[in-house]
Design an enzyme around this catalytic site. Structure first.
Site, short mmCIF file in Angstrom:
data_model
loop_
_atom_site.label_atom_id
_atom_site.label_comp_id
_atom_site.label_asym_id
_atom_site.label_seq_id
_atom_site.Cartn_x
_atom_site.Cartn_y
_atom_site.Cartn_z
N ARG A 12 1.04 -1.15 0.08
CA ARG A 12 -0.13 0.00 0.07
C ARG A 12 0.86 1.54 0.14
O ARG A 12 2.12 1.12 0.11
CB ARG A 12 -0.83 0.02 1.18
CG ARG A 12 -1.69 -1.08 1.47
CD ARG A 12 -2.51 -0.98 2.75
NE ARG A 12 -1.89 -1.20 3.98
CZ ARG A 12 -1.68 -0.27 4.80
NH1 ARG A 12 -2.09 0.90 4.86
NH2 ARG A 12 -1.08 -0.72 5.90
N ASP A 56 7.11 -10.37 7.80
CA ASP A 56 7.17 -9.18 8.57
C ASP A 56 8.53 -8.82 8.92
O ASP A 56 9.47 -9.48 9.24
CB ASP A 56 6.52 -9.92 10.02
CG ASP A 56 6.40 -8.78 11.34
OD1 ASP A 56 7.25 -7.71 10.96
OD2 ASP A 56 5.89 -9.21 12.28
N VAL A 57 8.76 -7.50 8.65
CA VAL A 57 10.28 -7.07 8.63
C VAL A 57 10.74 -7.08 10.00
O VAL A 57 12.11 -6.97 10.16
CB VAL A 57 10.42 -5.60 8.03
CG1 VAL A 57 10.10 -5.73 6.56
CG2 VAL A 57 9.58 -4.66 9.00
N ASN A 83 10.96 0.69 3.41
CA ASN A 83 10.11 1.39 3.44
C ASN A 83 8.84 1.10 4.56
O ASN A 83 8.17 2.06 4.99
CB ASN A 83 9.03 1.68 2.10
CG ASN A 83 7.84 2.15 2.25
OD1 ASN A 83 7.57 3.22 2.25
ND2 ASN A 83 6.84 1.34 2.09
N TYR A 148 7.27 7.82 17.74
CA TYR A 148 7.63 7.81 16.10
C TYR A 148 8.68 8.42 15.69
O TYR A 148 9.76 8.17 15.07
CB TYR A 148 6.24 8.06 15.36
CG TYR A 148 6.28 8.26 13.84
CD1 TYR A 148 6.31 6.91 13.32
CD2 TYR A 148 6.41 9.41 13.31
CE1 TYR A 148 6.42 6.85 11.66
CE2 TYR A 148 6.34 9.24 11.66
CZ TYR A 148 6.52 8.05 11.13
OH TYR A 148 6.41 8.16 9.72
N LYS A 152 12.21 7.16 13.69
CA LYS A 152 12.71 7.70 12.40
C LYS A 152 13.83 8.42 12.59
O LYS A 152 14.66 8.68 11.64
CB LYS A 152 11.36 8.61 11.90
CG LYS A 152 10.20 7.87 11.33
CD LYS A 152 10.71 6.77 10.51
CE LYS A 152 9.42 6.23 10.05
NZ LYS A 152 9.64 5.20 8.98
N ILE A 181 2.37 12.96 3.51
CA ILE A 181 1.86 12.27 2.15
C ILE A 181 0.65 11.71 2.41
O ILE A 181 0.07 11.12 3.40
CB ILE A 181 3.13 11.32 1.90
CG1 ILE A 181 4.50 11.94 1.87
CG2 ILE A 181 2.79 10.48 0.58
CD1 ILE A 181 4.96 12.94 1.04
P1 NAP Z 1 1.11 2.98 4.91
O1 NAP Z 1 0.05 3.36 3.69
O2 NAP Z 1 0.31 2.88 6.27
O3 NAP Z 1 1.57 1.66 4.46
C1 NAP Z 1 2.51 1.03 5.38
C2 NAP Z 1 3.07 -0.30 4.65
O4 NAP Z 1 4.20 -0.83 5.47
C3 NAP Z 1 2.08 -0.98 4.33
O5 NAP Z 1 2.40 -1.42 2.90
C4 NAP Z 1 2.15 -2.27 5.55
O6 NAP Z 1 2.02 -3.57 4.82
C5 NAP Z 1 3.83 -2.21 5.70
N1 NAP Z 1 3.94 -2.64 6.78
C6 NAP Z 1 3.70 -2.33 8.23
N2 NAP Z 1 4.25 -3.16 9.06
C7 NAP Z 1 5.16 -4.02 8.38
C8 NAP Z 1 5.77 -5.31 8.68
N3 NAP Z 1 5.82 -5.47 10.28
N4 NAP Z 1 6.31 -5.67 7.92
C9 NAP Z 1 6.37 -5.55 6.53
N5 NAP Z 1 5.34 -4.66 6.08
C10 NAP Z 1 5.01 -4.03 7.11
O7 NAP Z 1 2.24 4.12 5.03
P2 NAP Z 1 2.76 5.02 4.31
O8 NAP Z 1 2.58 6.45 4.23
O9 NAP Z 1 2.99 4.35 2.80
O10 NAP Z 1 4.17 4.76 4.78
C11 NAP Z 1 5.32 4.14 4.33
C12 NAP Z 1 6.61 4.64 5.13
O11 NAP Z 1 6.75 6.04 4.70
C13 NAP Z 1 6.44 4.30 6.56
O12 NAP Z 1 7.93 3.94 6.88
C14 NAP Z 1 6.27 5.71 7.04
O13 NAP Z 1 6.74 5.93 8.53
C15 NAP Z 1 6.73 6.50 6.15
N6 NAP Z 1 6.32 8.14 5.98
C16 NAP Z 1 5.06 8.22 5.93
C17 NAP Z 1 4.75 9.57 5.73
C18 NAP Z 1 3.47 9.89 5.32
O14 NAP Z 1 2.83 11.23 5.54
N7 NAP Z 1 2.26 8.91 4.91
C19 NAP Z 1 5.54 10.60 6.25
C20 NAP Z 1 6.97 10.44 6.39
C21 NAP Z 1 7.38 9.08 6.33
P3 NAP Z 1 0.78 -4.57 5.22
O15 NAP Z 1 -0.45 -3.55 5.21
O16 NAP Z 1 0.92 -5.40 4.19
O17 NAP Z 1 1.04 -4.80 6.67
#
Ligand code: NAP
Length: 240
Positions: A12, A56-57, A83, A148, A152, A181
């Site tokens: 996702r 699971d990472v 990621n 969090y 990070k 994002i």
């Molecule tokens: P998201 O839409 O919630 O997606 C998170 C992804 O991480 C999903 O594909 C989920 O997979 C996977 N995940 C979670 N736990 C996991 C585990 N134990 N093992 C393997 N995969 C796992 O989040 P996102 O916004 O795309 O975030 C992606 C990255 O960007 C994260 O590191 C987040 O901290 C960082 N980030 C996001 C934002 C933002 O505003 N969105 C800003 C700064 C940084 P499943 O659903 O299959 O478990």
């Protein structure tokens, strides 16, 4: 020979966008998911020939399997994108030890484990690129996101140290620090809070997963061969 990328948490959001963009640019793509099997399988249908990896990472066994399967299937790992991540909001006094440990096990231990096992293959090839996804909060800290932010921040320190360690082996390690994002991670943020964030962001809006993916594609490319240990903000100028 096509290059291979493993994108953790690519069922996702930002990870899925990265997987799609790398695929469009000719990479072999290893898609990792943990819980979102339906979404991951839908992505695999869009990206035929990719490798789907459930894991699971935060589990050493899962990570070892994922790396082994990727190398067995595509022959090598050129690019690792750490990621996968979860967020945690709340006042410090309301966060339990279990929540803190879960957050660190995915955001920090997960980055450590995938890097550790992927690096073995990269060292053998004397080539590789690791891209860690941190956050602007890992740089500046966010109120009600202290745990969090700490996780990070750890990813940023890990990036810098590992870049120094692996430079002589022709492996670069860089980090992207996204701002706000548009993904599921932010689905509970109110319209008022989103509007306030946009007003404080020089570019005046939130970002898209594809905009983060474009930065990752650049850092993985030959155009970034002399760049390592850097933290690239993809945040509309939120942190300057
Ligand atoms: P998201 O839409 O919630 O997606 C998170 C992804 O991480 C999903 O594909 C989920 O997979 C996977 N995940 C979670 N736990 C996991 C585990 N134990 N093992 C393997 N995969 C796992 O989040 P996102 O916004 O795309 O975030 C992606 C990255 O960007 C994260 O590191 C987040 O901290 C960082 N980030 C996001 C934002 C933002 O505003 N969105 C800003 C700064 C940084 P499943 O659903 O299959 O478990």
């Amino acid at each position: 020979m096509s290059k291979t990328v493993l994108v953790t948490g690519s069922s996702r959001g930002i990870g899925a966008a990265i997987a799609e963009l790398f695929y469009e640019n000719g990479y072999n793509v290893a898609i990792n998911y943990n819980k979102s099997e339906k979404e991951a399988k839908a992505l695999l249908e869009k990206l035929p020939g990719s490798l789907l990896l459930k894991g699971d990472v935060s589990s050493e066994e899962d990570v070892k399997n994922m790396i082994e399967q990727t190398v067995a299937h595509f022959g090598k790992i050129d690019v690792l994108i750490n990621n996968a991540g979860i967020s945690q909001t709340g006042l410090l006094q309301d966060i339990s030890l279990e929540e803190w440990e879960k957050l660190f096990s995915i955001n920090v231990t997960g980055t450590f484990l995938t890097s550790k096992y992927a690096v073995k293959n990269m060292l053998a090839n004397h080539n590789g690129k690791i891209i860690n996804i941190s956050s602007i909060w890992g740089i500046s800290g966010a109120s009600c996101e202290s745990c969090y932010s700490a996780s990070k921040g750890a990813v940023i320190a890990f990036t810098k140290a590992l870049a120094k360690e692996l430079g002589a082996s022709n492996i670069t390690v860089n980090c992207i620090a996204p701002g706000f994002i548009d993904t599921d991670m932010n689905k509970n943020i109110s319209k008022e809070d989103t509007k306030a964030f946009c007003e404080e962001t020089p570019l005046g809006r939130i970002g898209t997963p594809d905009e983060v993916a474009k930065a990752a594609l650049f850092l993985a490319s030959e155009n970034a061969d002399f760049i390592t240990g850097q933290i690239l903000g993809v945040d509309g100028g939120a942190i300057i």
